[in-house]
Design a protein around this motif. Structure first.
Motif, short mmCIF file in Angstrom:
data_model
loop_
_atom_site.label_atom_id
_atom_site.label_comp_id
_atom_site.label_asym_id
_atom_site.label_seq_id
_atom_site.Cartn_x
_atom_site.Cartn_y
_atom_site.Cartn_z
N PHE A 93 28.95 46.39 49.34
CA PHE A 93 27.10 46.01 50.56
C PHE A 93 27.78 46.55 51.34
N SER A 94 26.81 47.12 52.51
CA SER A 94 27.14 46.90 53.73
C SER A 94 28.04 46.32 54.40
N LYS A 95 28.72 47.12 55.90
CA LYS A 95 29.74 46.20 56.38
C LYS A 95 28.56 45.10 56.89
N GLU A 96 27.52 45.29 57.56
CA GLU A 96 26.35 44.33 58.23
C GLU A 96 26.19 43.38 56.92
N PHE A 97 26.27 43.36 56.13
CA PHE A 97 25.76 42.25 55.06
C PHE A 97 27.02 41.25 54.90
N CYS A 98 28.03 42.30 54.65
CA CYS A 98 29.72 40.95 54.47
C CYS A 98 29.39 40.26 55.95
N GLU A 99 29.58 41.05 56.94
CA GLU A 99 29.31 39.71 58.11
C GLU A 99 28.72 38.79 57.92
N ARG A 100 27.00 39.04 57.36
CA ARG A 100 26.66 37.49 57.50
C ARG A 100 27.44 37.07 56.10
N HIS A 101 27.61 37.41 55.26
CA HIS A 101 27.57 36.53 54.14
C HIS A 101 29.23 36.27 53.48
N TRP A 102 29.96 37.00 54.45
CA TRP A 102 31.36 36.49 53.63
C TRP A 102 31.76 35.13 53.73
N ARG A 103 31.44 33.84 55.08
CA ARG A 103 31.87 33.02 54.49
C ARG A 103 31.11 32.06 53.33
N HIS A 104 30.64 32.31 53.01
CA HIS A 104 29.53 31.65 51.38
C HIS A 104 29.10 32.54 50.12
N THR A 105 30.80 33.81 50.09
CA THR A 105 30.62 34.60 48.86
C THR A 105 31.27 33.97 48.35
N ILE A 106 31.36 34.36 46.44
CA ILE A 106 32.14 34.28 46.00
C ILE A 106 32.32 35.64 44.95
N ASN A 107 33.47 36.88 44.94
CA ASN A 107 33.17 37.97 44.14
C ASN A 107 34.09 37.42 42.34
N ILE A 108 33.49 37.14 41.75
CA ILE A 108 34.43 37.02 40.36
C ILE A 108 34.52 37.50 39.28
N HIS A 109 34.85 38.76 39.73
CA HIS A 109 34.95 39.98 39.13
C HIS A 109 36.37 39.94 38.21
N HIS A 110 36.29 40.29 36.64
CA HIS A 110 37.54 40.42 36.09
C HIS A 110 38.43 40.84 36.38
N SER A 111 38.00 41.61 37.15
CA SER A 111 39.47 42.72 37.61
C SER A 111 39.82 41.78 38.48
N PHE A 112 39.85 40.81 39.31
CA PHE A 112 40.24 40.25 40.11
C PHE A 112 41.06 39.23 39.10
N LEU A 113 40.78 38.93 38.11
CA LEU A 113 41.22 37.67 37.19
C LEU A 113 42.50 38.87 35.99
N PRO A 114 44.23 38.05 36.22
CA PRO A 114 45.41 39.20 35.34
C PRO A 114 45.02 39.25 33.91
N ALA A 115 45.30 39.80 33.48
CA ALA A 115 45.32 40.05 32.21
C ALA A 115 46.42 39.21 31.08
N PHE A 116 47.28 39.69 31.96
CA PHE A 116 47.93 39.10 31.78
C PHE A 116 49.00 38.37 32.44
N GLU A 117 50.39 37.70 31.37
CA GLU A 117 51.56 36.85 32.99
C GLU A 117 52.77 37.86 32.86
N VAL A 118 53.23 38.55 34.19
CA VAL A 118 54.57 39.29 33.85
C VAL A 118 55.57 38.24 34.64
N SER A 119 56.07 38.57 34.07
CA SER A 119 57.44 37.30 35.63
C SER A 119 57.92 38.38 36.21
N LYS A 120 57.90 37.79 37.78
CA LYS A 120 58.48 38.13 38.65
C LYS A 120 57.65 39.87 39.25
#
Length: 134
Positions: A102-129
């Motif tokens: 999104f453009s900077k302007e769109f992000c500035e209007r919607h950042w308070r009420h947007t959730i990104n659930i893209h899978h790359s933000f979720l860990p694929a495996f657990e790594v200790s420390k």
């Protein structure tokens, strides 16, 4: 000072934005049908590709496709998106593998009420420390 009143009894209206991958979309729609998202409505699914329109139809949710055919059409797409959000009185956005920036302007209007659930933000495996210094 910015402020807003929100009532718990009133269902929140979620717009789901997707591209071509369907797994995040299915997950949300199935959770809605099974009443896991009991205080939520999904009045529209918006995509930059037509691929998932059949999924929207299967769940009875209107589908809007906003493709970007040529370079330089990003602003036009975001303007159309803004009109859809207003038309459906959307409270918040969920980016369910939405593969656009999104453009900077769109992000500035919607950042308070947007959730990104893209899978790359979720860990694929657990790594200790994994964040400890070497």
């Amino acid at each position: 000072m910015d402020w807003r009143i929100s009532y718990k009894q009133q269902a929140k209206r979620m717009a789901i934005l997707v591209s071509k991958q369907d797994h995040c979309l299915y997950d949300i729609l199935i959770r809605l049908k099974s009443n896991e998202l009991s205080n939520c409505e999904i009045p529209v699914i918006i995509s930059n590709h037509p691929d998932l329109e059949s999924v929207a139809k299967m769940f009875g949710v209107p589908f809007r496709c906003l493709p970007i055919a040529e370079k330089g059409q990003k602003q036009l797409q975001e303007e159309a998106l803004e009109r859809i959000l207003e038309e459906y009185n959307i409270d918040f956005l969920v980016l369910a593998r939405y593969m656009q920036i999104f453009s900077k302007e769109f992000c500035e209007r919607h950042w308070r009420h947007t959730i990104n659930i893209h899978h790359s933000f979720l860990p694929a495996f657990e790594v200790s420390k994994c964040f400890c210094p070497s």
